[in-house]
Design a protein around this motif. Structure first.
Motif, PDB file in Angstrom:
ATOM      1  N   GLN A   1       0.825  -1.200   0.000  1.00  0.00           N
ATOM      2  CA  GLN A   1       0.000   0.000   0.000  1.00  0.00           C
ATOM      3  C   GLN A   1       0.864   1.257   0.000  1.00  0.00           C
ATOM      4  O   GLN A   1       0.414   2.313  -0.442  1.00  0.00           O
ATOM      5  CB  GLN A   1      -0.930  -0.004   1.215  1.00  0.00           C
ATOM      6  CG  GLN A   1      -2.035  -1.046   1.120  1.00  0.00           C
ATOM      7  CD  GLN A   1      -2.850  -1.137   2.396  1.00  0.00           C
ATOM      8  OE1 GLN A   1      -2.845  -0.219   3.212  1.00  0.00           O
ATOM      9  NE2 GLN A   1      -3.545  -2.240   2.571  1.00  0.00           N
ATOM     10  N   LYS A   2       2.092   1.148   0.500  1.00  0.00           N
ATOM     11  CA  LYS A   2       2.966   2.317   0.529  1.00  0.00           C
ATOM     12  C   LYS A   2       3.978   2.312  -0.605  1.00  0.00           C
ATOM     13  O   LYS A   2       4.769   3.232  -0.739  1.00  0.00           O
ATOM     14  CB  LYS A   2       3.680   2.424   1.880  1.00  0.00           C
ATOM     15  CG  LYS A   2       4.718   1.362   2.157  1.00  0.00           C
ATOM     16  CD  LYS A   2       5.523   1.672   3.407  1.00  0.00           C
ATOM     17  CE  LYS A   2       4.694   1.565   4.663  1.00  0.00           C
ATOM     18  NZ  LYS A   2       5.537   1.726   5.888  1.00  0.00           N
ATOM     19  N   ILE A   3       3.957   1.260  -1.432  1.00  0.00           N
ATOM     20  CA  ILE A   3       4.882   1.171  -2.569  1.00  0.00           C
ATOM     21  C   ILE A   3       4.089   0.958  -3.849  1.00  0.00           C
ATOM     22  O   ILE A   3       3.395  -0.043  -4.005  1.00  0.00           O
ATOM     23  CB  ILE A   3       5.887   0.009  -2.402  1.00  0.00           C
ATOM     24  CG1 ILE A   3       6.674   0.150  -1.103  1.00  0.00           C
ATOM     25  CG2 ILE A   3       6.838  -0.035  -3.593  1.00  0.00           C
ATOM     26  CD1 ILE A   3       7.626  -1.012  -0.851  1.00  0.00           C
ATOM     27  N   GLY A   4       4.193   1.921  -4.781  1.00  0.00           N
ATOM     28  CA  GLY A   4       3.589   1.746  -6.094  1.00  0.00           C
ATOM     29  C   GLY A   4       4.636   1.253  -7.072  1.00  0.00           C
ATOM     30  O   GLY A   4       5.798   1.662  -7.010  1.00  0.00           O
ATOM     31  N   ILE A   5       4.243   0.346  -7.959  1.00  0.00           N
ATOM     32  CA  ILE A   5       5.192  -0.150  -8.967  1.00  0.00           C
ATOM     33  C   ILE A   5       4.515  -0.152 -10.326  1.00  0.00           C
ATOM     34  O   ILE A   5       3.337  -0.496 -10.458  1.00  0.00           O
ATOM     35  CB  ILE A   5       5.715  -1.568  -8.600  1.00  0.00           C
ATOM     36  CG1 ILE A   5       6.839  -1.993  -9.557  1.00  0.00           C
ATOM     37  CG2 ILE A   5       4.603  -2.600  -8.541  1.00  0.00           C
ATOM     38  CD1 ILE A   5       7.637  -3.204  -9.078  1.00  0.00           C
TER      39      ILE A   5
ATOM     40  N   GLY B   1      -2.075   6.151  -2.713  1.00  0.00           N
ATOM     41  CA  GLY B   1      -1.294   7.079  -1.899  1.00  0.00           C
ATOM     42  C   GLY B   1       0.051   6.550  -1.457  1.00  0.00           C
ATOM     43  O   GLY B   1       0.413   6.691  -0.278  1.00  0.00           O
ATOM     44  N   PRO B   2       0.839   5.940  -2.347  1.00  0.00           N
ATOM     45  CA  PRO B   2       2.125   5.361  -1.947  1.00  0.00           C
ATOM     46  C   PRO B   2       3.138   6.429  -1.546  1.00  0.00           C
ATOM     47  O   PRO B   2       3.050   7.583  -1.975  1.00  0.00           O
ATOM     48  CB  PRO B   2       2.588   4.625  -3.213  1.00  0.00           C
ATOM     49  CG  PRO B   2       1.973   5.417  -4.332  1.00  0.00           C
ATOM     50  CD  PRO B   2       0.630   5.836  -3.811  1.00  0.00           C
ATOM     51  N   LYS B   3       4.101   6.023  -0.725  1.00  0.00           N
ATOM     52  CA  LYS B   3       5.182   6.917  -0.325  1.00  0.00           C
ATOM     53  C   LYS B   3       6.427   6.675  -1.171  1.00  0.00           C
ATOM     54  O   LYS B   3       7.387   7.444  -1.116  1.00  0.00           O
ATOM     55  CB  LYS B   3       5.504   6.724   1.157  1.00  0.00           C
ATOM     56  CG  LYS B   3       4.320   7.016   2.060  1.00  0.00           C
ATOM     57  CD  LYS B   3       4.636   6.771   3.514  1.00  0.00           C
ATOM     58  CE  LYS B   3       5.580   7.822   4.078  1.00  0.00           C
ATOM     59  NZ  LYS B   3       5.777   7.662   5.542  1.00  0.00           N
TER      60      LYS B   3
ATOM     61  N   MET C   1       7.951  13.093  -4.610  1.00  0.00           N
ATOM     62  CA  MET C   1       7.760  11.650  -4.501  1.00  0.00           C
ATOM     63  C   MET C   1       9.118  10.942  -4.495  1.00  0.00           C
ATOM     64  O   MET C   1       9.985  11.227  -5.330  1.00  0.00           O
ATOM     65  CB  MET C   1       6.921  11.143  -5.674  1.00  0.00           C
ATOM     66  CG  MET C   1       6.758   9.629  -5.722  1.00  0.00           C
ATOM     67  SD  MET C   1       5.817   8.941  -4.344  1.00  0.00           S
ATOM     68  CE  MET C   1       4.148   9.458  -4.789  1.00  0.00           C
ATOM     69  N   THR C   2       9.307  10.030  -3.558  1.00  0.00           N
ATOM     70  CA  THR C   2      10.510   9.193  -3.537  1.00  0.00           C
ATOM     71  C   THR C   2      10.369   8.150  -4.640  1.00  0.00           C
ATOM     72  O   THR C   2       9.364   7.436  -4.696  1.00  0.00           O
ATOM     73  CB  THR C   2      10.670   8.497  -2.175  1.00  0.00           C
ATOM     74  OG1 THR C   2      10.583   9.484  -1.133  1.00  0.00           O
ATOM     75  CG2 THR C   2      12.000   7.787  -2.088  1.00  0.00           C
TER      76      THR C   2
END
Length: 251
Positions: free
Chosen positions: A83-87, A160-162, A193-194
Motif C-alpha cells: 500500500q505504501k509502494i507503487g510499482i 497514496g504510496p510513499k 515523490m521518492t
C-alpha cells in the motif's frame, strides 16, 4: 525513516534463480523525496532489484528496509507494505475488461476499503491532473500506449504510496509518446515523490535524478550524482556502457 536517515536501505542484497546469481551484494540507500535512477544493459539486474523492493521476489541474502520497516523478515504483511509502494512495469498491465476508471479505483476499493464514490472522485481528480479525465469510461485498448502508461502510473498513485518503483516504463512506447510519460514522472519528482526507476533515458536521468547507479551483471559498479556518473564515470565498465548508449543516440 531508517536509523541511518534513509527511506530505503538495501544491505548485502543477493538474489539467485537456480544457479544464476542475478543480484550480488547490493548496497543502496535512497533518501526520502529523492529520485534514484538505475542504468545498465538489459539483464543487468535492474528489474529484479525493483521487484525485490516490492517483495515480488524474495531475496536470498541481505536485508531491505523501507520507511523504517524491515521487509525481508518472515513476519511482513506484504499487502500492507504494497500500500505504501507503487510499482509500474514496462507493460502497462491494465485490466482490458475494465474501464480506465475501474482500473484506477480497483486497489483503493479492494485493498484500502474506500467507498466507490470516494475512490471514483479521487481517481477522476488524478486523471484530470494528467489530462485524461475524459477517457475515464474508455477501455484500455481505445487509448494510445502513452495514455495507457500514464493511466498505469495513476493507478499506482491511487493508493497514496510513499515510494514509486518504475521499471523501464517508456521502453515499449513509440518515441513520440515517451515525452508525455516522462513529463508525468518529472511532475512526480518535482512534487517530492521518492522514486527508484530503471531507465534507458539518460538525458532524463541526468535531469531528474539525485543519484544514478550503474548495474552490470547484478553488481552496482558505480553510483553518484548524475553529472559525475554520466559525464565523468570512474569505472571502465560504466564508460563502455555509456559509449554504447551514445552510439545509439540516447545520451
Amino acid at each position: 525513516m531508517n536509523a541511518n536517515g534513509h527511506f530505503v536501505s538495501l544491505q548485502g542484497v543477493t538474489k539467485r534463480f537456480g544457479d544464476l546469481e542475478v543480484l550480488h551484494d547490493i548496497n543502496l540507500d535512497v533518501s526520502e523525496h529523492n529520485v534514484v535512477c538505475l542504468i545498465g544493459a538489459s539483464g543487468s539486474g535492474k528489474s529484479t532489484l525493483l521487484r525485490c523492493i516490492n517483495l515480488l521476489e524474495q531475496v536470498d541474502a541481505g536485508s531491505i528496509v523501507v520507511d523504517g520497516q524491515p521487509i525481508t523478515g518472515t513476519k511482513v504483511d506484504v499487502n500492507q507494505l504494497r500500500q505504501k509502494i507503487g510499482i509500474v512495469f514496462q507493460a502497462y498491465n491494465l485490466f482490458p475488461h475494465m474501464t480506465v476508471l475501474q482500473n484506477v479505483t480497483l486497489a483503493p476499493r479492494k485493498a484500502l476499503g474506500i467507498s466507490r464514490d470516494k475512490a471514483e472522485a479521487h481517481a477522476r481528480a488524478l486523471l484530470r491532473q494528467i489530462g485524461l479525465e475524459e477517457k475515464s469510461d474508455e477501455f484500455p485498448d481505445r487509448l494510445s500506449g502513452g495514455q495507457q502508461q500514464r493511466v498505469a502510473i495513476v493507478r499506482a498513485l491511487a493508493t497514496g504510496p510513499k515510494l514509486m518503483l518504475l521499471d523501464e516504463i517508456t521502453s515499449a512506447l513509440d518515441p513520440q509518446l515517451i515525452g508525455e510519460v516522462l513529463e508525468l514522472v518529472r511532475e512526480l519528482a518535482q512534487s517530492g515523490m521518492t522514486m527508484i526507476l530503471a531507465t534507458h533515458e539518460m538525458s532524463f536521468a541526468r535531469e531528474v535524478a539525485h543519484k544514478v547507479c550503474f548495474l552490470d551483471a547484478g553488481v552496482i559498479h558505480e553510483e553518484g550524482p548524475p553529472e559525475q556518473v554520466l559525464s565523468a564515470p570512474q569505472e571502465e565498465r560504466t564508460r563502455e556502457f555509456l559509449a554504447r548508449v551514445l552510439e545509439g543516440g540516447r545520451l
